[in-house]
Design a protein around this motif. Structure first.
Motif, PDB file in Angstrom:
ATOM      1  N   ARG A  52       0.823  -1.221   0.000  1.00 18.50           N
ATOM      2  CA  ARG A  52       0.000   0.000   0.000  1.00 18.50           C
ATOM      3  C   ARG A  52       0.850   1.261   0.000  1.00 18.50           C
ATOM      4  NH1 ARG A  52      -2.969  -3.054   3.736  1.00 18.50           N
ATOM      5  NH2 ARG A  52      -2.022  -1.885   5.464  1.00 18.50           N
ATOM      6  N   GLU A  53       2.047   1.188   0.616  1.00 17.47           N
ATOM      7  CA  GLU A  53       2.908   2.367   0.676  1.00 17.47           C
ATOM      8  C   GLU A  53       3.326   2.840  -0.712  1.00 17.47           C
ATOM      9  OE1 GLU A  53       4.101   4.379   3.110  1.00 17.47           O
ATOM     10  OE2 GLU A  53       2.700   3.412   4.471  1.00 17.47           O
ATOM     11  N   LEU A  54       3.412   1.917  -1.651  1.00 16.07           N
ATOM     12  CA  LEU A  54       3.824   2.286  -3.005  1.00 16.07           C
ATOM     13  C   LEU A  54       2.803   3.195  -3.682  1.00 16.07           C
ATOM     14  CD1 LEU A  54       5.144  -1.165  -4.326  1.00 16.07           C
ATOM     15  CD2 LEU A  54       6.439   0.646  -3.182  1.00 16.07           C
ATOM     16  N   TRP A  55       1.572   3.180  -3.173  1.00 14.12           N
ATOM     17  CA  TRP A  55       0.484   3.927  -3.813  1.00 14.12           C
ATOM     18  C   TRP A  55       0.015   5.107  -2.965  1.00 14.12           C
ATOM     19  CZ3 TRP A  55       0.020   2.986  -8.729  1.00 14.12           C
ATOM     20  CH2 TRP A  55       0.515   1.770  -9.206  1.00 14.12           C
ATOM     21  N   LYS A  56       0.853   5.504  -2.010  1.00 17.15           N
ATOM     22  CA  LYS A  56       0.591   6.707  -1.231  1.00 17.15           C
ATOM     23  C   LYS A  56       1.553   7.804  -1.681  1.00 17.15           C
ATOM     24  CE  LYS A  56      -0.875   4.210   2.955  1.00 17.15           C
ATOM     25  NZ  LYS A  56      -0.568   3.957   4.389  1.00 17.15           N
ATOM     26  N   LYS A  57       1.175   9.047  -1.416  1.00 14.89           N
ATOM     27  CA  LYS A  57       2.078  10.144  -1.714  1.00 14.89           C
ATOM     28  C   LYS A  57       3.301  10.047  -0.819  1.00 14.89           C
ATOM     29  CE  LYS A  57      -1.362  13.479  -3.338  1.00 14.89           C
ATOM     30  NZ  LYS A  57      -1.920  14.837  -3.153  1.00 14.89           N
ATOM     31  N   PRO A  58       4.489  10.325  -1.307  1.00 15.52           N
ATOM     32  CA  PRO A  58       4.851  10.805  -2.645  1.00 15.52           C
ATOM     33  C   PRO A  58       5.238   9.687  -3.603  1.00 15.52           C
ATOM     34  CG  PRO A  58       6.778  10.907  -1.280  1.00 15.52           C
ATOM     35  CD  PRO A  58       5.693  10.298  -0.413  1.00 15.52           C
ATOM     36  N   PHE A  59       4.977   8.440  -3.193  1.00 16.11           N
ATOM     37  CA  PHE A  59       5.455   7.313  -3.994  1.00 16.11           C
ATOM     38  C   PHE A  59       4.581   7.026  -5.204  1.00 16.11           C
ATOM     39  CE2 PHE A  59       6.459   6.144   0.547  1.00 16.11           C
ATOM     40  CZ  PHE A  59       7.757   6.614   0.497  1.00 16.11           C
ATOM     41  N   SER A 118       3.189   8.678  -7.803  1.00 13.58           N
ATOM     42  CA  SER A 118       3.581   9.115  -9.143  1.00 13.58           C
ATOM     43  C   SER A 118       4.850   8.412  -9.599  1.00 13.58           C
ATOM     44  CB  SER A 118       3.784  10.629  -9.170  1.00 13.58           C
ATOM     45  OG  SER A 118       4.821  11.017  -8.288  1.00 13.58           O
ATOM     46  N   ARG A 119       5.754   8.151  -8.660  1.00 16.59           N
ATOM     47  CA  ARG A 119       6.991   7.442  -8.995  1.00 16.59           C
ATOM     48  C   ARG A 119       6.694   5.995  -9.357  1.00 16.59           C
ATOM     49  NH1 ARG A 119      11.697  10.059  -5.524  1.00 16.59           N
ATOM     50  NH2 ARG A 119      10.879  12.163  -5.397  1.00 16.59           N
ATOM     51  N   THR A 120       5.768   5.390  -8.625  1.00 14.34           N
ATOM     52  CA  THR A 120       5.394   4.003  -8.915  1.00 14.34           C
ATOM     53  C   THR A 120       4.766   3.898 -10.302  1.00 14.34           C
ATOM     54  OG1 THR A 120       5.080   3.493  -6.564  1.00 14.34           O
ATOM     55  CG2 THR A 120       3.970   2.064  -8.160  1.00 14.34           C
ATOM     56  N   ILE A 121       3.855   4.823 -10.610  1.00 11.76           N
ATOM     57  CA  ILE A 121       3.211   4.814 -11.934  1.00 11.76           C
ATOM     58  C   ILE A 121       4.264   4.961 -13.033  1.00 11.76           C
ATOM     59  CG2 ILE A 121       1.688   6.109 -13.485  1.00 11.76           C
ATOM     60  CD1 ILE A 121       0.011   6.803 -10.980  1.00 11.76           C
ATOM     61  N   MET A 122       5.164   5.930 -12.854  1.00 10.94           N
ATOM     62  CA  MET A 122       6.206   6.165 -13.852  1.00 10.94           C
ATOM     63  C   MET A 122       7.078   4.929 -14.033  1.00 10.94           C
ATOM     64  SD  MET A 122       9.755   6.924 -14.078  1.00 10.94           S
ATOM     65  CE  MET A 122      10.185   7.605 -12.465  1.00 10.94           C
ATOM     66  N   LEU A 123       7.539   4.351 -12.920  1.00 11.54           N
ATOM     67  CA  LEU A 123       8.426   3.197 -13.006  1.00 11.54           C
ATOM     68  C   LEU A 123       7.733   1.980 -13.617  1.00 11.54           C
ATOM     69  CD1 LEU A 123      10.287   3.444  -9.574  1.00 11.54           C
ATOM     70  CD2 LEU A 123      11.258   3.852 -11.845  1.00 11.54           C
ATOM     71  N   TRP A 124       6.496   1.719 -13.224  1.00  9.66           N
ATOM     72  CA  TRP A 124       5.789   0.559 -13.761  1.00  9.66           C
ATOM     73  C   TRP A 124       5.612   0.688 -15.274  1.00  9.66           C
ATOM     74  CZ3 TRP A 124       1.570  -2.315 -10.551  1.00  9.66           C
ATOM     75  CH2 TRP A 124       2.073  -2.622  -9.282  1.00  9.66           C
ATOM     76  N   LEU A 125       5.246   1.886 -15.749  1.00 10.56           N
ATOM     77  CA  LEU A 125       5.045   2.076 -17.193  1.00 10.56           C
ATOM     78  C   LEU A 125       6.364   1.942 -17.958  1.00 10.56           C
ATOM     79  CD1 LEU A 125       2.504   5.047 -17.237  1.00 10.56           C
ATOM     80  CD2 LEU A 125       2.041   2.639 -17.758  1.00 10.56           C
TER      81      LEU A 125
END
Length: 445
Positions: free
Chosen positions: A241-248, A250-257
Motif C-alpha cells: 500500500r505504501e507504493l500507492w501513497k504520496k509521494p510514492f 507518481s513514482r510508482t506509476i512512472m516506473l511501472w510504465l
C-alpha cells in the motif's frame, strides 16, 4: 554514525569485489536468457514448433520472472538481500540443468518457468544491494556497470550458440547455463548483508561490525563506535500500500510504465532476433554471427550510460537512450541488406541496453530503505508482463503475415512513448545519498 561512515568510505577493493560478485550473477542470468533466444530457431526446426509455440517458450520464463521479482523483492525486505540473492541464483541454475533434460515441449515450459522465477528474483535484489553500498558520488556508475554484465552474458550466450550449438546441440547449451550453481559458494564468502537493511531491522551491532571491517579493509583510520544509541532511519512501512501513497504513487506509476515498455521492447526484439534474422534468408551460422556482432555493441552502450548518468543525470540519460532506441528500431525494420541490418541492430543494442543500465540505477533511488527492494521488485515484476506479451505478440503478428518492418514499427512507438513518460513524470536523483532521498520522500508525505 554508521551510515555516515559507510557513505564516507573511499571506493576500493570491497566495492569492486561486490560489483564483481553480483555482476557474475547478472552475467549468468543474461547468458541463460540469451541462450533460449539462440536455441529457439534450432528447437523450432527439431520439434516442428509453430510461431505461437515459440513465443510461449519465450514468454513463460518472463511469467516466472514477474513472480520471482515481486516475491523476492518482498522477502528481501524481511529476511535480507544476501539470502534471497543466494537462493534465486541456485534455483535458476538447477532449473537450467533440467531444461537440458526436457523430453517434450510441455516439460520445457515448466523448467523455463522455474528458470525465470530465479532470474526475476535475483536481478532487483542485486541492484538494491549494490545501490545500498555504493557511495552516492559513484552509485549511478556502479549500477550501470553492474547492468553491463548483462551485455557480457549475452555475448557469452552468442559465443556458446556460435561454437557449441551447431556441433553439440541445444542441450549442451542449457547444461553450460547451469554453471552458476557453483558460483553460489562464492556468494556466501564474499558478500555481506546490506548495512542499511540491518539498521532498519534493529541489528545495529551487526551493521557496526561490517562498517568497522570495511574501514579496516580499505585502510581508513577508524575509532570504535561510542555507546550512543544509533538513530534508526525514519522509513515507510514495508507494505504494498505504501507504493500507492504520496509521494510514492507518481513514482510508482512512472516506473511501472517504463519497466513495462522497456521489457516489452527488449524481449520482443531480442528473444526473436535470431529467428527474425534467420527468416531474412541467412543460414543458422550466419545468423548467430550477425547477432553476436549486434550484441557486442551493448558494451559501449553501457559504458557511455555509466559516464552520462552521473554527469547529466538519470532522467535525461534514460529518456535520451529510450528515444534513440526507438529511432534505431524504426530503421532496423527498414534494413534490406546485411550491412544495414547489422548497423542499425548495433545502434539499437547500444541505446537499448544503456537504457536498461540507467533504469536499474534509477529505480531503487525512488524509494526509502524499508520498501526499496519491495518497490524495485514490483516495478520489475510488472515490467515482466510487457516481456511476456511481446514474444507472443510477435509470434501472432508473424503468423498473420505481418512483415518484419511492422514488428519494429511497433517497438519504435513503445520506446518513444516511455521516453516521454520519463521526461514528464521522472524526478532527478543523481549524486544524492539514499538517506537524503528517503528524508525528502518522507517529508513530501
Amino acid at each position: 554514525m554508521v551510515l555516515e561512515r559507510l557513505e564516507a568510505l573511499p571506493v576500493g577493493r570491497f566495492h569492486y569485489k561486490l560489483l564483481l560478485v553480483t555482476g557474475l550473477g547478472w552475467l549468468f542470468d543474461s547468458m541463460d536468457t540469451g541462450l533460449i533466444a539462440f536455441i529457439l530457431p534450432v528447437l523450432a526446426k527439431e520439434w516442428g514448433l509453430a510461431p505461437g509455440q515459440m513465443g510461449l517458450i519465450g514468454s513463460i520464463g518472463l511469467i516466472g520472472m514477474a513472480l520471482g521479482a515481486v516475491i523476492s523483492g518482498t522477502v528481501a525486505d524481511r529476511i535480507g538481500r544476501k539470502k534471497v540473492f543466494t537462493i534465486t541464483v541456485l534455483l535458476y541454475s538447477i532449473a537450467s540443468a533440467f531444461c537440458a533434460l526436457s523430453w517434450n515441449y510441455q516439460s520445457l515450459l515448466v523448467f523455463r518457468f522455474l528458470v525465470g522465477f530465479g532470474l526475476g528474483g535475483e536481478l532487483p535484489v542485486a541492484a538494491t544491494l549494490v545501490s545500498e553500498y555504493a557511495p552516492s558520488r559513484v552509485r549511478g556508475r556502479f549500477i550501470v556497470l553492474l547492468e553491463s554484465f548483462w551485455g557480457l552474458g549475452w555475448i557469452a550466450a552468442a559465443c556458446i550458440a556460435y561454437f557449441f550449438i551447431p556441433v553439440y546441440g541445444w542441450r549442451m547449451a542449457f547444461l553450460i547455463g547451469a554453471l552458476p550453481a557453483l558460483y553460489v559458494c562464492l556468494i556466501r564468502l564474499h558478500m555481506p548483508e546490506s548495512v542499511r537493511y540491518l539498521l532498519t531491522r534493529g541489528r545495529v551491532d551487526e551493521a557496526r561490525q561490517i562498517v568497522l571491517s570495511l574501514e579496516k579493509q580499505l585502510h581508513v583510520p577508524s575509532a570504535l563506535f561510542t555507546g550512543e544509541t544509533e538513530p534508526v532511519p525514519v522509513v515507510a512501512k514495508a507494505s504494498f500500500r505504501e507504493l500507492w501513497k504520496k509521494p510514492f504513487m507518481s513514482r510508482t506509476i512512472m516506473l511501472w510504465l517504463v519497466w513495462f515498455g522497456i521489457n516489452f521492447s527488449y524481449y520482443g526484439i531480442f528473444m526473436w532476433l535470431p529467428s527474425l534474422v534467420f527468416q531474412q534468408g541467412f543460414t543458422v551460422v550466419k545468423t548467430f554471427e550477425y547477432v553476436l556482432i549486434m550484441t557486442l555493441a551493448q558494451l559501449p552502450g553501457y559504458y557511455c550510460a555509466a559516464w552520462l548518468v552521473d554527469k547529466i543525470g538519470r532522467k535525461y540519460t534514460l529518456s535520451a537512450f529510450l528515444l534513440f532506441s526507438g529511432v534505431a528500431s524504426y530503421f532496423f525494420g527498414h534494413a534490406s541488406t546485411a550491412a544495414t541490418l547489422m548497423m542499425w541492430g548495433s545502434v539499437m543494442s547500444f541505446f537499448n541496453l544503456g537504457a536498461w543500465g540507467v533504469l536499474y540505477t534509477y529505480t531503487p533511488e525512488q524509494y526509502p530503505t524499508a520498501i526499496r527492494a519491495l518497490g524495485s521488485g514490483w516495478a520489475a515484476g510488472f515490467g515482466r508482463f510487457g516481456g511476456m506479451a511481446a514474444p507472443m505478440m510477435v509470434g501472432a503478428l508473424l503468423a498473420r503475415s505481418f512483415g518484419f518492418a511492422s514488428v519494429f514499427y511497433m517497438f519504435a512507438l513503445v520506446f518513444a512513448a516511455v521516453a516521454v513518460i520519463v521526461l514528464s513524470l521522472g524526478v532527478e536523483s543523481k549524486q544524492k545519498d539514499l538517506e537524503s532521498l528517503s528524508d525528502e520522500l518522507v517529508k513530501a508525505k
